[in-house]
Design an enzyme around this catalytic site. Structure first.
Site, mmCIF file in Angstrom:
data_model
loop_
_atom_site.group_PDB
_atom_site.id
_atom_site.type_symbol
_atom_site.label_atom_id
_atom_site.label_comp_id
_atom_site.label_asym_id
_atom_site.label_seq_id
_atom_site.Cartn_x
_atom_site.Cartn_y
_atom_site.Cartn_z
ATOM 1 N N ASP A 1 -14.784 7.582 58.115
ATOM 2 C CA ASP A 1 -14.462 8.883 58.672
ATOM 3 C C ASP A 1 -13.243 9.461 57.949
ATOM 4 O O ASP A 1 -12.249 8.746 57.747
ATOM 5 C CB ASP A 1 -14.124 8.646 60.152
ATOM 6 C CG ASP A 1 -14.090 9.899 60.974
ATOM 7 O OD1 ASP A 1 -15.137 10.540 61.104
ATOM 8 O OD2 ASP A 1 -13.010 10.228 61.510
ATOM 9 N N ASP B 1 -20.027 3.212 61.440
ATOM 10 C CA ASP B 1 -19.031 4.246 61.229
ATOM 11 C C ASP B 1 -17.667 3.563 61.360
ATOM 12 O O ASP B 1 -17.503 2.684 62.203
ATOM 13 C CB ASP B 1 -19.171 5.314 62.325
ATOM 14 C CG ASP B 1 -18.884 6.696 61.820
ATOM 15 O OD1 ASP B 1 -17.851 6.867 61.167
ATOM 16 O OD2 ASP B 1 -19.677 7.614 62.094
ATOM 17 N N GLU C 1 -16.478 9.916 54.087
ATOM 18 C CA GLU C 1 -16.586 11.333 54.443
ATOM 19 C C GLU C 1 -15.331 12.027 53.935
ATOM 20 O O GLU C 1 -14.229 11.759 54.411
ATOM 21 C CB GLU C 1 -16.679 11.504 55.960
ATOM 22 C CG GLU C 1 -16.835 12.962 56.358
ATOM 23 C CD GLU C 1 -16.209 13.306 57.704
ATOM 24 O OE1 GLU C 1 -16.559 14.361 58.248
ATOM 25 O OE2 GLU C 1 -15.356 12.543 58.207
ATOM 26 N N HIS D 1 -23.760 15.046 62.610
ATOM 27 C CA HIS D 1 -23.315 15.348 63.976
ATOM 28 C C HIS D 1 -22.213 16.404 63.999
ATOM 29 O O HIS D 1 -21.722 16.734 65.075
ATOM 30 C CB HIS D 1 -22.821 14.053 64.632
ATOM 31 C CG HIS D 1 -21.625 13.504 63.919
ATOM 32 N ND1 HIS D 1 -21.692 13.012 62.632
ATOM 33 C CD2 HIS D 1 -20.328 13.411 64.285
ATOM 34 C CE1 HIS D 1 -20.494 12.635 62.249
ATOM 35 N NE2 HIS D 1 -19.641 12.866 63.232
ATOM 36 N N ASP D 2 -21.795 16.885 62.844
ATOM 37 C CA ASP D 2 -20.733 17.901 62.784
ATOM 38 C C ASP D 2 -21.271 19.274 62.388
ATOM 39 O O ASP D 2 -20.481 20.192 62.135
ATOM 40 C CB ASP D 2 -19.669 17.498 61.759
ATOM 41 C CG ASP D 2 -18.881 16.273 62.189
ATOM 42 O OD1 ASP D 2 -18.757 16.030 63.403
ATOM 43 O OD2 ASP D 2 -18.377 15.555 61.299
#
Ligand code: GLC
Length: 570
Positions: free
Chosen positions: A203, A98, A258, A331-332
C-alpha cells in the site's frame, strides 16, 4: 532463484468486505471466498490479491491495521485463512496479501504505547514532532496535507506534540528511519511467507521515506502540500533493497507496489530487475484521463491522448528492465464502464470488453477487480449517507463547508467515489444480489442487481465474462502477449487506440475504437497477413468478419467501442 511466475500470472483482486458473505452477518468472509475459488479459476485467473484481512478498527476499512499477525474476526479465523491458502494452492492460485505499512492503526499496540508517555521506546516508531507556536496557538509542525483532506498532523491529547498521518487521523505514519520498525516489518512479512503466501501488494509504498528535518512545502505546484517531502523520499530505494534482501528474495515471491504519483525515474528504478527492489508497481496515469489534475472527484471529458500516455509510458519504461502491471479498476476507483465519458446504459458490453482487450493485451501482469470481469456497474447512490467510505464524507464536508450546494457536492462525490466498487458483489438476482441470505450488508447493495449481475452476464448472449475468458486465454496461447515488445501506432488519433506486441517474429495487433462513433482506421501493416483472434462484435456467436473498405482492403470500419486483436505468425 526466483521463478518469476508473476510474468505469466493473471491476478484477481478481492475486497473481502463485499465479495461473499457465507454466514449472513452482513460482511463478506473467508468461507465465502473459498466457495467462489472455482469461479475465479474458471475465469483464467492464476493468483488472488486480498485487500486487508488483518485485524482492524476499520476507519479506512482494513487499511488501518491494528494487528498484522491476526485475521479480523468478521472475516474468520487464522485456521480459516490457512485453509484458504491450501484451497487456493490446490487450484494453482497464488496468494497475494495486501501489506499496509506506511502507517498503522492508531489502535495498534505500538501507537497506544507511543502516546502513553513521552519516554516510551515506541515513540520513535512514529513521526512525532512539537507543534509551532503562532500567537496564542499551537499549530502543526508543517503545512503538509493529508491525502484525505486537511492537515497531515494530529495533536496528541492536549500536549504540544503532533503525529503525522498522510491518510485518516486514525492511520499514523510509521517512522521508517528507525531500524526497529524495519525489523518488525521484515518479521511480519516473513511470518506470512512462512504461512505459504506467495507475495505482497504494498500500500502507498513510495511514501515510506520522508525528507528530514520536517519543513514547510513552499512550492506552488505540489500535487498536494508536502508531497515533494514524502513521495519517492531519499531513502526509498535503500528501504526496498533491505526488504528485498531480508525477505522477498528468500522466497519465490511477487511484490507489487501501489505508487502515489511517482516520478518517471523513480518508477523505473523501483522495478528494474537488477536493482533488487520490487517486481512491479501500479501506475494509474491513464485513470486520470477523465478527471482534472488527478483529482478524481472533478470530472472532465475523456481525453484519449492522456489515456494513451498514462497507459503506454509505464510499459515502455519497464520493458526490458523489469515488469509492469495492467489495471482498470480496484477498490479505490469507480467501475470502468461508467468512466471515460462512456454511456454505460447503452454500451456496457461493448465498452467493458473493449477496455479489457485494450488493457490486458499490454505488457505486464493483468489485475482484475472483482465483478469487473462481468461488467458490473456503478451504484446509483441516492444520498451521501449511503456511502461508507470516509473519503466520500471528508470531501463532501469540505465542499459543502466552502458553500457548495449539497446536491452539487453529492454529484461530484458520486463521480469519483470509491464506494461504487465497494458495494457487495451482485452474483445473481436473489436477495442482496446473492451476496448473502438477506441480512442487511455493511454497505448497501447496488439497486441495479436484478438486471446487472454476474449470473445474468454469463448466461447472456453478449457476456463480458466469457469475453474475458477468451481474452485471458490469448495470454496463455500466445507468448508474444506476455513477452512481446510494445509499439504504439497513430498516437494522435483521438478515437482509435492501436498497438502491437512482437516477440520472436510473432505479432499481435490490437486496435480499438474508444468512441461511440463508427470510425475508419487505416491499418498500418499488410492486413491480409493477419488472422482475427478476438473481436467484441459477434455474428451468431462468432467473431464478425472484418469489414474492410478501400481498394487494398487496408481500412477497417470500427463500430462504437469495437476492439479487435489480430495475430500474425510467420
Ligand atoms: C491505498 C489504498 C486505499 C487506502 C490508502 C491508505 O491507496 O488502496 O484504499 O485508503 O492506501 O491506506
Amino acid at each position: 532463484m526466483k521463478s518469476r511466475w508473476y510474468k505469466n500470472a493473471v491476478v484477481y483482486q478481492i475486497y473481502p468486505f463485499s465479495f461473499m458473505d457465507s454466514n449472513n452477518d452482513g460482511f463478506g468472509d473467508i468461507e465465502g471466498i473459498i466457495s467462489k475459488l472455482d469461479y475465479i479459476r474458471n475465469l483464467g485467473a492464476t493468483a488472488i490479491w486480498f485487500s486487508p484481512l488483518y485485524k482492524s478498527p476499520d476507519y479506512d476499512y482494513g487499511y488501518d491495521v491494528s494487528d498484522y499477525k491476526a485475521i479480523d474476526e468478521k472475516f474468520g479465523t487464522m485456521e480459516d485463512f490457512d485453509r484458504l491458502v491450501r484451497e487456493c494452492h490446490r487450484r494453482d492460485l497464488k496468494v497475494i496479501m495486501d501489506m499496509v505499512i506506511n502507517h498503522t492503526s492508531t489502535e495498534h499496540p505500538w501507537f497506544k504505547e507511543a502516546i502513553s508517555s513521552p519516554d516510551s521506546p515506541y515513540r520513535d516508531y512514529y513521526i512525532i514532532r512539537k507543534g509551532r507556536i503562532e500567537g496564542a496557538n499551537v499549530i502543526p509542525p508543517s503545512n503538509w496535507e493529508s491525502t484525505f483532506t486537511g492537515s497531515a498532523w494530529e495533536r496528541i491529547g492536549d500536549s504540544d506534540d503532533f503525529y503525522l498521518h498522510l491518510f485518516c487521523k486514525e492511520q499514523a505514519d510509521l517512522n521508517w528511519e528507525n531500524p526497529d520498525v524495519r525489523r518488525e516489518i521484515i518479521d511480519i512479512l516473513n511470518f506470512w511467507f512462512e504461512k505459504g503466501v506467495d507475495g505482497f501488494r504494498f500500500d502507498v509504498f513510495n511514501m515510506f521515506s520522508k525528507v528530514y528535518p520536517i519543513q514547510d512545502d513552499t512550492s506552488k505546484d505540489s500535487f498536494q502540500k508536502g508531497a515533494p517531502y514524502y513521495v519517492d523520499g531519499p531513502r526509498m530505494h535503500e528501504f526496498l533493497k533491505e526488504l528485498n534482501e531480508k525477505s522477498f528474495s528468500l522466497y519465490d515471491s511477487f511484490t507489487v507496489g501501489e505508487s502515489f504519483h511517482p516520478s518517471e525515474e523513480a518508477a523505473r528504478d523501483y522495478v528494474r530487475e537488477e536493482n533488487g527492489e520490487l517486481d512491479a508497481i501500479f501506475s494509474f496515469g491513464h485513470l486520470d484521463s477523465d478527471n482534472i489534475g488527478g483529482k478524481k472527484f472533478f470530472p472532465k471529458p475523456f481525453d484519449l491522448l492522456q489515456f494513451k500516455d498514462g497507459f503506454f509510458n509505464p510499459q515502455r519504461a519497464a520493458y526490458g528492465e523489469g515488469w509492469n502491471t495492467l489495471v482498470l479498476e480496484n477498490h479505490d476507483n469507480p467501475r470502468c464502464v461508467n468512466r471515460f465519458s462512456i454511456n454505460a446504459a447503452k454500451y456496457r458490453y461493448e465498452a467493458a470488453t473493449m477496455l479489457a482487450a485494450v488493457t490486458y493485451m499490454g505488457f505486464g501482469t493483468p489485475f482484475i477487480y472483482m465483478g469487473q470481469e462481468a461488467g458490473l456497474v456503478n451504484c446509483d447512490f441516492k444520498k451521501i449517507d449511503e456511502m461508507m467510505d470516509p473519503v466520500s464524507h471528508f470531501v463532501y464536508d469540505l465542499m459543502t463547508g466552502y458553500g457548495m450546494p449539497k446536491w452539487l457536492a453529492f454529484r461530484f462525490i458520486k463521480y469519483g467515489a470509491r464506494d461504487h466498487s465497494r458495494v457487495p458483489i451482485a452474483w445473481d438476482d436473489s436477495a442482496n444480489g446473492g451476496f448473502n441470505d438477506g441480512h442487511a450488508p455493511w454497505q448497501c447493495v447496488n439497486p441495479k442487481y436484478p438486471e446487472i449481475n454476474i449470473k445474468k452476464d454469463i448466461e447472456s448472449e453478449k457476456s463480458v465474462y466469457r469475453f474475458y475468458r477468451k481474452l485471458l486465454r490469448i495470454r496463455k496461447t500466445h507468448e508474444e502477449a506476455v513477452m512481446g515488445e510494445i509499439q504504439e501506432y497513430d498516437h494522435e488519433n483521438r478515437r482509435v487506440i492501436a498497438y502491437s506486441r512482437t516477440y520472436q517474429g510473432k505479432k499481435l495487433f490490437i486496435c480499438a475504437n474508444f468512441s461511440k462513433h463508427t470510425t475508419i482506421y487505416n491499418f498500418p501493416d499488410e492486413l491480409s497477413k493477419y488472422k482475427i483472434v478476438l473481436n467484441n462484435y459477434q455474428v451468431d456467436g462468432r467473431p464478425a468478419r472484418l469489414p474492410f473498405v478501400g481498394k487494398k482492403g487496408q481500412k477497417l470500419i470500427l463500430k462504437p467501442y469495437q476492439a479487435i486483436v489480430l495475430s500474425y505468425q510467420p
